[in-house]
Design a protein around this motif. Structure first.
Motif: not given
Length: 382
Positions: A114, A127, A133-134
Motif C-alpha cells: 500500500t 495505478n 499495488w494499492k
C-alpha cells in the motif's frame, strides 16, 4: 539498527522531506495504522531542493531515521536518484530502486504493498505502472504546512518542523572576545530576552572544577576545552529548549586564540617569558582538533565584544592580560583567526557608545545586539 518489517501488508511512504514536518508525521501514523508496518523512503539527488539549503540526502535520511528511532513498525531507507532521469522522466528506474528498498526491508518475500502519496498525479501514474499495488491519496488536511513555507521562514514555522531537523534551521549566535568583557552576562541577558537556551564558556567550568589558572592550562587541557565547548553548545542546539535561536559564549576559535597566546611563540612576543613549552606533536594534535571542530560549527552571527571594560580578577584569569595593549593585541589576533576560518562575513563588532550612564557600554552592547539580530535574522523580542 532496525530489523526487517514482518507482516504481509506493508505500507510505503516516500518523499524528499526537506524538511520532514508534523504533516508528514501525521500521514506516517495514518499509514502505520492501516498496515503491518511502514517503509519510509527518503528520496533525492545531487542538487535537489534539500541539498540547495544544505540538507543533503544523507542528512535527511539520518534525521528521518532519528525521528522514528523508537518505532518498531517503521523502517527508514533512502533512494539516491542521482543516476536516473529527473522527474517526471525517471518513473520506471525510480520504481526499480523503490522495489529494491522494499525487498531489502521486508521479512516476507511476497507482500501486499500500500503506497501513500500526496499528489493525484502520483496516484494516477502508480495505478498505471504498478496495478497490483494499492495507492492511497493522503488526506491533505493531514498536511497543514508545506516544506516550501518552512524553507522560506523556518523560525515562523519552528514548531511544525520534525525535531531532529530543527538543528539544521537553528540560528546560532556566538558572543566572543577577550576575557572580562561582559560576554557571559550579555549571553544570559539576550537568551532571557528571546526565551532561548544558551551555552556558557566551558573553560570557566573546567578551571573551577580542577582549580587551574589560565596560564597553567596545557595542551591536554586545551584538547578537552575544544571538544567539550563544542559538545556543550551542540547539546543546546539539539535540545528541546531550542526555539530557533541559541546563544553561545565562546567557541573553538576563541580557544585557539588562547592556545596561540600561551602555548606558541609566534603570537605576541612580549609574552615569551613564562610561556609553557609544547611539543610539536602536541601542537599538531591541537591544530587538527581545532580544524575538525571549526568545520562542524555553524554560526549565523558572531558578536565581538571589544576590550573596553574594566578587567576584573576572578581568581582564575591571568592578570597580565589586564594591560590595555595586551588586551587589544589579543582582540586583533582573535579577529584574524575568525577571518582565517572564513567567518569574516559573520562578524559584528559591538561598538557601543560609552556614556556617563553606561560608562562601560554594557547596556549599549545589549541594545545593539538586539538591533543586529532584528536586522540580520528578522527576529525581535516584541
Amino acid at each position: 539498527m532496525r530489523n526487517k518489517l514482518a507482516g504481509k501488508n506493508i505500507g510505503v511512504f516516500f518523499g524528499t522531506w526537506a524538511p520532514l514536518h508534523i504533516g508528514h508525521i501525521s500521514a506516517v501514523h495514518q499509514a502505520k495504522r492501516i498496515c503491518d508496518g511502514v517503509i519510509l523512503a527518503v528520496s533525492g539527488h545531487e542538487g535537489d531542493r534539500g541539498e540547495q539549503i544544505g540538507l543533503s540526502l544523507e542528512k535527511r535520511f539520518r534525521y528521518t531515521r532519528e525521528t522514528f528511532r523508537e518505532d518498531e513498525l517503521i523502517v527508514v531507507d533512502k533512494i539516491d536518484e542521482t543516476a536516473i532521469p529527473r522527474y517526471p522522466k525517471g518513473w520506471i528506474q525510480w520504481l526499480s530502486l523503490l522495489e529494491e528498498v522494499i525487498e531489502k526491508n521486508c521479512e516476507e518475500k511476497e507482500v501486499a504493498i500500500t503506497i501513500f502519496v500526496g499528489e493525484p498525479e502520483y496516484e494516477q501514474r502508480l495505478n498505471h505502472l504498478r496495478p497490483t499495488w494499492k495507492v492511497v491519496l493522503i488526506d491533505r488536511q493531514l498536511l497543514p504546512i508545506s516544506a516550501t513555507l518552512i524553507r522560506e521562514n523556518p523560525l515562523k514555522y519552528w514548531q511544525k518542523i520534525a525535531r531532529p531537523f530543527r538543528r539544521h534551521f537553528s540560528k546560532n549566535i556566538l558572543i566572543a572576545g577577550s576575557a572580562s568583557g561582559g560576554k557571559t552576562t550579555l549571553v544570559k541577558d539576550l537568551a532571557r530576552s528571546y526565551g532561548s537556551p544558551f551555552s556558557l564558556e566551558y573553560a570557566r567550568h573546567y578551571q573551577e572544577k580542577y582549580n587551574v589558572l589560565d596560564e597553567e592550562l596545557n595542551a591536554k587541557d586545551y584538547i578537552y576545552l575544544l571538544a567539550n565547548q563544542y559538545r556543550q553548545t551542540s547539546n543546546e542546539i539539539e535540545g528541546t529548549a531550542n526555539n530557533g535561536l541559541v546563544f553561545a559564549d565562546t567557541n573553538s576559535t576563541v580557544t585557539k586564540a588562547y592556545i596561540d597566546w600561551y602555548l606558541t611563540d609566534d603570537v605576541q612576543k612580549a609574552k615569551a617569558e613564562g610561556k609553557t613549552l609544547i611539543r610539536p606533536e602536541e601542537l599538531k594534535a591541537l591544530e587538527c582538533q581545532y580544524q575538525a571542530t571549526i568545520q562542524q560549527e555553524k554560526w549565523d552571527i558572531i558578536f565581538i565584544v571589544p576590550p573596553v571594560t574594566k578587567y576584573v580578577d576572578d581568581q582564575f584569569r591571568d592578570m597580565t592580560m589586564a594591560e590595555e595593549t595586551i588586551r587589544w593585541a589579543f582582540h586583533v589576533h582573535l579577529l584574524e583567526l575568525f577571518q582565517q576560518a572564513g567567518l569574516a562575513d559573520k562578524l559584528v563588532i559591538l561598538e557601543a557608545e560609552l556614556t556617563s550612564e553606561d560608562p562601560q557600554g554594557f547596556y549599549g552592547r545589549y541594545q545593539l545586539a538586539q538591533t543586529k539580530i532584528a536586522e540580520l535574522l528578522d527576529v525581535t523580542v516584541w
